[in-house]
Scaffold this motif. Structure first.
Motif, PDB file in Angstrom:
ATOM      1  N   ASN A   1       2.693  -3.917 -16.528  1.00 33.04           N
ATOM      2  CA  ASN A   1       1.562  -3.198 -17.132  1.00 33.04           C
ATOM      3  C   ASN A   1       0.261  -3.376 -16.343  1.00 33.04           C
ATOM      4  O   ASN A   1      -0.823  -3.163 -16.867  1.00 33.04           O
ATOM      5  CB  ASN A   1       1.357  -3.654 -18.582  1.00 33.04           C
ATOM      6  CG  ASN A   1       1.006  -5.135 -18.625  1.00 33.04           C
ATOM      7  OD1 ASN A   1       1.085  -5.823 -17.594  1.00 33.04           O
ATOM      8  ND2 ASN A   1       0.632  -5.616 -19.798  1.00 33.04           N
ATOM      9  N   GLU A   2       0.396  -3.759 -15.076  1.00 30.88           N
ATOM     10  CA  GLU A   2      -0.792  -4.060 -14.283  1.00 30.88           C
ATOM     11  C   GLU A   2      -1.124  -2.905 -13.339  1.00 30.88           C
ATOM     12  O   GLU A   2      -0.258  -2.413 -12.611  1.00 30.88           O
ATOM     13  CB  GLU A   2      -0.524  -5.336 -13.468  1.00 30.88           C
ATOM     14  CG  GLU A   2      -1.751  -5.933 -12.824  1.00 30.88           C
ATOM     15  CD  GLU A   2      -1.408  -7.225 -12.063  1.00 30.88           C
ATOM     16  OE1 GLU A   2      -0.327  -7.806 -12.311  1.00 30.88           O
ATOM     17  OE2 GLU A   2      -2.200  -7.589 -11.191  1.00 30.88           O
ATOM     18  N   LEU A   3      -2.381  -2.502 -13.363  1.00 31.15           N
ATOM     19  CA  LEU A   3      -2.826  -1.457 -12.445  1.00 31.15           C
ATOM     20  C   LEU A   3      -3.056  -2.052 -11.060  1.00 31.15           C
ATOM     21  O   LEU A   3      -3.274  -3.259 -10.917  1.00 31.15           O
ATOM     22  CB  LEU A   3      -4.141  -0.846 -12.946  1.00 31.15           C
ATOM     23  CG  LEU A   3      -4.100  -0.137 -14.294  1.00 31.15           C
ATOM     24  CD1 LEU A   3      -5.524   0.160 -14.786  1.00 31.15           C
ATOM     25  CD2 LEU A   3      -3.325   1.169 -14.165  1.00 31.15           C
ATOM     26  N   ARG A   4      -3.051  -1.200 -10.053  1.00 31.85           N
ATOM     27  CA  ARG A   4      -3.483  -1.647  -8.727  1.00 31.85           C
ATOM     28  C   ARG A   4      -5.004  -1.842  -8.736  1.00 31.85           C
ATOM     29  O   ARG A   4      -5.691  -1.347  -9.637  1.00 31.85           O
ATOM     30  CB  ARG A   4      -3.112  -0.602  -7.673  1.00 31.85           C
ATOM     31  CG  ARG A   4      -1.609  -0.536  -7.433  1.00 31.85           C
ATOM     32  CD  ARG A   4      -1.264   0.558  -6.438  1.00 31.85           C
ATOM     33  NE  ARG A   4      -1.367   1.879  -7.057  1.00 31.85           N
ATOM     34  CZ  ARG A   4      -1.060   3.009  -6.436  1.00 31.85           C
ATOM     35  NH1 ARG A   4      -0.659   2.993  -5.168  1.00 31.85           N
ATOM     36  NH2 ARG A   4      -1.146   4.166  -7.053  1.00 31.85           N
ATOM     37  N   PRO A   5      -5.554  -2.556  -7.744  1.00 32.07           N
ATOM     38  CA  PRO A   5      -7.016  -2.648  -7.678  1.00 32.07           C
ATOM     39  C   PRO A   5      -7.613  -1.244  -7.588  1.00 32.07           C
ATOM     40  O   PRO A   5      -7.155  -0.423  -6.788  1.00 32.07           O
ATOM     41  CB  PRO A   5      -7.268  -3.418  -6.379  1.00 32.07           C
ATOM     42  CG  PRO A   5      -5.989  -4.100  -6.059  1.00 32.07           C
ATOM     43  CD  PRO A   5      -4.888  -3.267  -6.649  1.00 32.07           C
TER      44      PRO A   5
ATOM     45  N   GLY B   1      -5.275   1.058  -5.231  1.00 32.13           N
ATOM     46  CA  GLY B   1      -4.580   0.427  -4.105  1.00 32.13           C
ATOM     47  C   GLY B   1      -4.867   1.203  -2.843  1.00 32.13           C
ATOM     48  O   GLY B   1      -6.036   1.483  -2.521  1.00 32.13           O
ATOM     49  N   LEU B   2      -3.833   1.598  -2.123  1.00 33.16           N
ATOM     50  CA  LEU B   2      -4.022   2.310  -0.861  1.00 33.16           C
ATOM     51  C   LEU B   2      -4.173   3.818  -1.038  1.00 33.16           C
ATOM     52  O   LEU B   2      -4.416   4.533  -0.069  1.00 33.16           O
ATOM     53  CB  LEU B   2      -2.863   2.022   0.099  1.00 33.16           C
ATOM     54  CG  LEU B   2      -2.770   0.583   0.626  1.00 33.16           C
ATOM     55  CD1 LEU B   2      -1.564   0.430   1.558  1.00 33.16           C
ATOM     56  CD2 LEU B   2      -4.053   0.202   1.394  1.00 33.16           C
ATOM     57  N   THR B   3      -3.959   4.305  -2.239  1.00 35.18           N
ATOM     58  CA  THR B   3      -4.155   5.737  -2.467  1.00 35.18           C
ATOM     59  C   THR B   3      -5.651   6.018  -2.580  1.00 35.18           C
ATOM     60  O   THR B   3      -6.336   5.414  -3.404  1.00 35.18           O
ATOM     61  CB  THR B   3      -3.428   6.188  -3.743  1.00 35.18           C
ATOM     62  OG1 THR B   3      -2.013   6.059  -3.533  1.00 35.18           O
ATOM     63  CG2 THR B   3      -3.751   7.630  -4.091  1.00 35.18           C
ATOM     64  N   LYS B   4      -6.137   6.912  -1.720  1.00 38.51           N
ATOM     65  CA  LYS B   4      -7.573   7.239  -1.687  1.00 38.51           C
ATOM     66  C   LYS B   4      -7.729   8.747  -1.846  1.00 38.51           C
ATOM     67  O   LYS B   4      -7.156   9.505  -1.074  1.00 38.51           O
ATOM     68  CB  LYS B   4      -8.177   6.851  -0.329  1.00 38.51           C
ATOM     69  CG  LYS B   4      -8.143   5.379   0.019  1.00 38.51           C
ATOM     70  CD  LYS B   4      -8.793   5.161   1.401  1.00 38.51           C
ATOM     71  CE  LYS B   4      -8.215   3.952   2.102  1.00 38.51           C
ATOM     72  NZ  LYS B   4      -8.875   2.697   1.785  1.00 38.51           N
ATOM     73  N   VAL B   5      -8.543   9.127  -2.811  1.00 33.74           N
ATOM     74  CA  VAL B   5      -8.771  10.556  -3.052  1.00 33.74           C
ATOM     75  C   VAL B   5     -10.261  10.802  -3.190  1.00 33.74           C
ATOM     76  O   VAL B   5     -10.961  10.040  -3.869  1.00 33.74           O
ATOM     77  CB  VAL B   5      -8.040  11.038  -4.321  1.00 33.74           C
ATOM     78  CG1 VAL B   5      -8.316  12.518  -4.565  1.00 33.74           C
ATOM     79  CG2 VAL B   5      -6.551  10.800  -4.215  1.00 33.74           C
TER      80      VAL B   5
ATOM     81  N   SER C   1      -2.227   8.502   0.996  1.00 33.85           N
ATOM     82  CA  SER C   1      -1.295   8.660  -0.104  1.00 33.85           C
ATOM     83  C   SER C   1      -0.389   7.439  -0.183  1.00 33.85           C
ATOM     84  O   SER C   1       0.278   7.075   0.775  1.00 33.85           O
ATOM     85  CB  SER C   1      -0.478   9.928   0.166  1.00 33.85           C
ATOM     86  OG  SER C   1       0.828   9.785  -0.277  1.00 33.85           O
ATOM     87  N   ASP C   2      -0.412   6.789  -1.345  1.00 37.93           N
ATOM     88  CA  ASP C   2       0.526   5.695  -1.585  1.00 37.93           C
ATOM     89  C   ASP C   2       0.997   5.725  -3.034  1.00 37.93           C
ATOM     90  O   ASP C   2       1.044   4.713  -3.721  1.00 37.93           O
ATOM     91  CB  ASP C   2      -0.142   4.344  -1.248  1.00 37.93           C
ATOM     92  CG  ASP C   2       0.892   3.220  -1.190  1.00 37.93           C
ATOM     93  OD1 ASP C   2       1.945   3.432  -0.583  1.00 37.93           O
ATOM     94  OD2 ASP C   2       0.634   2.145  -1.769  1.00 37.93           O
ATOM     95  N   GLY C   3       1.328   6.954  -3.496  1.00 42.45           N
ATOM     96  CA  GLY C   3       1.810   7.108  -4.864  1.00 42.45           C
ATOM     97  C   GLY C   3       0.691   7.466  -5.823  1.00 42.45           C
ATOM     98  O   GLY C   3      -0.443   7.002  -5.683  1.00 42.45           O
TER      99      GLY C   3
ATOM    100  N   ASN D   1       3.457   2.808  -7.249  1.00 40.48           N
ATOM    101  CA  ASN D   1       3.097   3.063  -5.850  1.00 40.48           C
ATOM    102  C   ASN D   1       4.189   3.918  -5.187  1.00 40.48           C
ATOM    103  O   ASN D   1       5.151   4.344  -5.850  1.00 40.48           O
ATOM    104  CB  ASN D   1       2.861   1.744  -5.110  1.00 40.48           C
ATOM    105  CG  ASN D   1       4.110   0.880  -5.090  1.00 40.48           C
ATOM    106  OD1 ASN D   1       5.234   1.399  -5.137  1.00 40.48           O
ATOM    107  ND2 ASN D   1       3.921  -0.430  -5.021  1.00 40.48           N
ATOM    108  N   GLU D   2       4.054   4.150  -3.900  1.00 38.74           N
ATOM    109  CA  GLU D   2       4.923   5.125  -3.254  1.00 38.74           C
ATOM    110  C   GLU D   2       6.399   4.713  -3.278  1.00 38.74           C
ATOM    111  O   GLU D   2       7.282   5.542  -3.484  1.00 38.74           O
ATOM    112  CB  GLU D   2       4.458   5.353  -1.808  1.00 38.74           C
ATOM    113  CG  GLU D   2       5.142   6.544  -1.165  1.00 38.74           C
ATOM    114  CD  GLU D   2       4.286   7.161  -0.070  1.00 38.74           C
ATOM    115  OE1 GLU D   2       3.081   6.851  -0.029  1.00 38.74           O
ATOM    116  OE2 GLU D   2       4.830   7.951   0.724  1.00 38.74           O
TER     117      GLU D   2
END
Lengths: 246, 281, 246, 281, 246, 281
Positions: free
Chosen positions: E22-26, E46-50, E129-131, E173-174
């Protein structure tokens, strides 16, 4: 890919599918099967199945509007599953050419002067292709226009004449088209003695060329009579089930 | 999708009437009789770097044909034949009716009629264009480029195609030590093998008249047009009704006869042109 | 593909095609050869042949209309048979860029303020490519504009300067372009001392870069003089046969 | 086809006059002198998953460069060299002037000028990018993505390209037992081999003034613009006149001198940025 | 290509990147970083940047103008360098679908009735993109709309719930997306208890399907709280440096 | 890019009010209750030359599905599986809302929802479609062709897809002496291997009502719609909110229950249809 038959006409004078040279394939016609279209028709010559739908007349987009007549928009299109290999739905050069010659075959028949500044759409979709699709499309368009109540000068129809093993044959199927010596699609309105489309792919003598027209006119006369029967019975029995659902 | 043309100039009815009045007297506006094409000029080898080329003027209609020959693959269904590609461009240089952009239905129709007339009657000897059956074949690119449009693109394009083909020289191959086959010279002295000559005859139907080689004005006022392609034996090797109208059977038979006769005129002019170019074989 | 020559300049100082560094290829010019266009010109530098046609001024489409000047539409296009390998007629990124820089080279020369709300079309077609096509296109555009009677501030022309074996050479051909050290196409109106296009592909020192402009200006002055001669004689002898038909 | 722009804002003549009045006093609206570029910020490695990346701000013009390296084939005419692909996207995020859609002439020109400046002067060591001559080579994809447009995309894009290249790490290969070559890791520690640094200097001509690094307002009121690309030895390795006007020879010579001097400023800022990133080599 | 992990949840109940189910990425958020746009936001899970940018409301083109409301134009697009393999910038079928579902998720939230005959543009660009890109896009759009001062009914956000090794996990994540059993992106405005987007790729029981909504709603409530903090602090500290430039 | 639709007919508020008044009484305009789909007719094998086909009518919504099977290559990341391609065409024959042209966002969404529902839940046994791992695999082309549009394309398309798949016959292969594998017969007697049956249930939310299988009028006046895809065990194997509105969590839970029950109705009708066609296996 279909193989080339050794002979196109056997000893008894019959073609690869058992027909005589002047014999049409079994023809089925049905009108009014699409609810939303103003008119529609499904026509089958043997395994070739073409559906036509009419929308309009509706007001033209300003940029294409004509002050003295309706514009015709004609789309001949092959469904992806209609061909031997799955067909990409993007229009091919062939489909663009056939849309043009079909439109030009309708121009002298539809009473476009009744509906200035409007557009009449004629959408024909080949559902299954086994030779002669553009001529079946013409027949379907004739029925669909009549079903839509668009005034036309006369019913019309199409048939492809071919030459195989030196013999002119009517209503060629895909094998006869692919490996035959000539393929000559013709569209005509026999009640008016008018030919509105012809093309030739292959070689014919001048005499054969003229004979091909006679053969086609004769066949189309029969096809147009079937159209009349179909339209007559459709006014009596509404909503009969389509052949696609036999 | 094809739509009724909306950019074509409207012909004043009076103009058409005037043309027909002249026809009644047996004349055309450019003083030709009904059955004679316009003045034809054919110049071949106008492009030094192409395998074949020809510049054809039929009256003021000008077509430049360029032929390039490249290495490619045969089609799977004709593994022992070369490949033909015909493309026509109705360039915006040629007319204010033509817009830049991808080929429209008119240029596609034009190139497909030429293509069919070459292909099925085997005008080119396609079997001579195979290098390695099923694998390597010559690809013949015929590009027809309209430079000026004054009616009857079909006949001018066919003349350009045939005269360019007659002056086409094949590339020369070499085999590398690896066995790989490569083009050594883009153009050699070896001609392409042609089986027969063909010409296209376009006629227009205007009222009750059938006239050969309509110019642009005649095309615009015409009811409809017929393109018939002939070989030297008088066979019909291609046909296309083009334009919005219709023919009676009588008119069709009439058109066939007129076109057949006119094909002899075209053949004569084509032959003269090719002889002038000293390229008979 | 052309092979790379061992040397670009031989012992006698001559280039691969026998020219001296400051020598142009044989240039041919002809105007008025296209009947429908308002103006036209065919220009050849050696084997490079470019034809230009002008249509307009004609009323602009509303969406692109400019209230204070004419719009220029410029298309640089290569005919499919113009290149070593047959070229797909779909415009390439290169053709899109060259259409832009050619248009921008015409903008300061054409008196667009005379014709507000209209469009002037400049269509250039490369019929045969042997190096320097965009500069030949500029020369053809200059002649065609003059032939069309479109008011321009001055005649202009183009030439490509290159660097081969360390030497600056004028009017480079395809081999010099492909394997040389630098290719610098320049378009100018020498009577006004105006440069309207330059690009550089390759490496030049600052001094060479400036020298390239001098070389180009000198060559273009000669080219524009030929344009003047061509226009003068075209008014005297109308309808002379084109070089394409020599 | 290229058409005179019709979506560009019309500049009131008075605005241009005001700018020129300021120039007469030796100032620009943003208090710069004529020859100094705007404040530059360069941040590299902003994308963890790309092989190289850089975010460059030149004033308010913001360009994100991302570099991806993939396995591919060398071009037939350069069998022993890697492949370069440069693409620029003038994203609709960056300006209300930019519409979504395929690349227009401005983005194509931008990417082609960057591409030529890298290719012919061999900024990248293309021979180091061949894996198997004639057969397998690295493909370098440089994608330039405009995030905010306030004039002078060329110089910002070139800085982004160079700084991203300097932080680019090659993928790592492995050979399978079958002899097939595959990418093992998308990004390794091995840098890409760079032969030289280059910078682009854009100047605008406004009246009789030549100014370095025009902002958007200056671009719009400018008569025309010049892009000159320099290497560290002061050679010119790329050039493009862009915009609708013209130059006299005197203005060109003036532009060359001004641009040459300004190139030193850009080089200094590029070097500082790369050092800040501790990525000198 | 990423390899499939042997296990998605280890003995200590942790996921491939060490998170609990149940933990979100940073998560990082930033607004106002693009000068020209009326509003903008950069959001990272996380590594996904939009990044999202808003333009408008501006007057609609006549052909698409709506008399009673603003039109929304939404573009979800992936930058060429955002994906494992370099992505061709031409919109894919996937991007066309996601643009549609994202637009439809905004329609009930944006007060379009305030701005008849105008268009509001929402451009979202996936930079890395990382999911979960479409859900990060929704969160970025929420912030950017607020930054632009476009009236919205409530802030909203998105998160993707997945199922790996039989366990429902939040913010996949991806790798979890690619090899997991299910991927269920959800967008909601928790203050209004409204779900505006959901999709499912994979298999869930009815109970799991409902539980996924609960997990998502819970996560999105936290995400929207972060949005509020971000917007609050952005009014205090203007012009802070973006995370892309950390 | 997606833009708010501007060609959709405006629904008079009064029409919507009338519908809701009827709902308050527990009725729909076509006399159905809220949870029952329209009359369904399924005819398979309507195309003799395709590998599989089905014509489905859901009320007046008519979908023709055609399945073609070709030789191709597996995707690199699934080397031991066949390839699935689903495409939907909202043909202009079907409605005056549909224009000829490339697939728009609606047809792309439709085909992608169907595709995902078949792919991830492995409705088709993709491993049975591999011929030569990493190298040769069957490609299944499912083309959905809308012939008449009266709402709810999803459920009709899914029924057409499943019934066409159930009547699909694989091509027959032959190995040439060269070892090359070729198609001998386009259609054999061997069925394609199906792992499970699925159905799609579309519901519309109109005011506080959730109704199954909306017709066109109901679609137009609806606030939003939900597509839930079920397998026979009652699992959800695909889902898509489609349309402009929103759901509360309560409405979603309600929608799940209603859709789950309605899935049984669809399964029953699908089974009957397949039995009628005597194609159970």
């Amino acid at each position: 890919m279909m193989a080339r038959p050794e002979k196109f006409i056997d000893e008894s004078g019959r073609r690869v599918d058992g027909r005589l040279p002047n014999e049409l394939r079994p023809i089925k016609m049905q009108v009014g099967l699409l609810k939303n279209a103003n008119g529609s028709a499904l026509v089958e010559y043997g395994l070739t199945k073409v559906i036509a739908a009419i929308y309009g007349p509706r007001e033209s987009q300003k940029s294409v509007s004509l002050p003295d007549r309706a514009s015709l928009r004609v789309r001949y299109h092959m469904a992806p599953f209609s061909t031997e290999e799955r067909k990409n739905p993007v229009p091919t050069r062939r489909e663009i050419e056939l849309s043009k010659v079909l439109r030009e075959s309708l121009e002298p028949i539809v009473m476009t002067n009744y509906f200035p500044r409007t557009t009449i759409d004629v959408f024909v979709e080949v559902l299954q292709s086994d030779g002669g699709t553009r001529t079946v499309a013409a027949t379907a368009a004739s029925l669909a226009l009549a079903d839509a109540g668009i005034p036309i000068k006369a019913l019309f129809g199409g048939v492809a004449v071919g030459k195989v093993d030196g013999v002119l044959v009517v209503d060629i199927n895909e094998v006869e088209d692919m490996y035959g010596d000539a393929d000559m699609p013709i569209v005509a309105a026999p009640d008016l003695n008018l030919v509105t489309l012809y093309q030739l792919n292959g070689v014919l003598s001048k005499d054969e060329f003229q004979e091909a027209f006679d053969i086609a006119m004769n066949a189309i006369t029969g096809i147009v009579n079937m159209e009349k029967e179909t339209l007559k019975s459709s006014y009596q029995v509404e909503n009969k089930e389509g052949d696609l659902e036999k | 999708m094809s739509i009724t043309p909306y950019r074509v100039p409207v012909v004043p009815k009076i103009k058409r009437d005037n043309y027909i009045k002249l026809y009644e007297k047996g004349f055309r506006t450019d003083e030709r009789d009904f059955y004679t094409p316009r003045k034809i000029s054919i110049k071949t080898n106008v492009l030094e770097k192409a395998n074949g080329s020809s510049l054809v003027k039929l009256g003021n209609t000008t077509i430049l044909a360029g032929i390039k020959i490249e290495l490619g693959q045969p089609y799977p269904d004709t593994p022992s034949e070369g490949v033909l590609q015909v493309h026509a461009e109705l360039s915006p240089l040629a007319s204010s009716f033509f817009e830049p952009g991808p080929p429209d239905e008119n240029s596609i129709e034009l190139s497909r009629v030429i293509d069919r007339s070459l292909r099925d009657p085997r005008v080119i000897d396609f079997n001579s264009l195979i290098i390695n059956p099923g694998n390597k074949a010559w690809v013949i690119w015929i590009d027809l480029y309209a430079l000026n449009y004054d009616g009857n693109l079909f006949d001018a394009s066919m003349l350009a195609t045939m005269s360019a083909l007659y002056t086409t020289r094949m590339p020369e191959l070499e085999e590398l030590e690896t066995g790989e086959i490569k083009i050594k010279n883009k153009v050699s002295n070896r001609p392409i093998k042609i089986n027969k000559r063909i010409v296209s005859v376009t006629t227009a139907k205007i009222g009750k008249y059938i006239i050969v080689d309509p110019n642009l004005d005649e095309e615009i006022i015409s009811d409809t047009r017929s393109v018939l392609v002939f070989d030297e034996e008088g066979n019909i090797v291609g046909a296309q009704k083009t334009g919005m109208g219709s023919y009676t059977m009588e008119e069709i038979n009439n058109t066939i006869e007129i076109s057949s006769k006119a094909s002899q005129v075209y053949f004569k002019l084509l032959e003269e042109a090719l002889e002038n170019e000293k390229l008979e074989r």
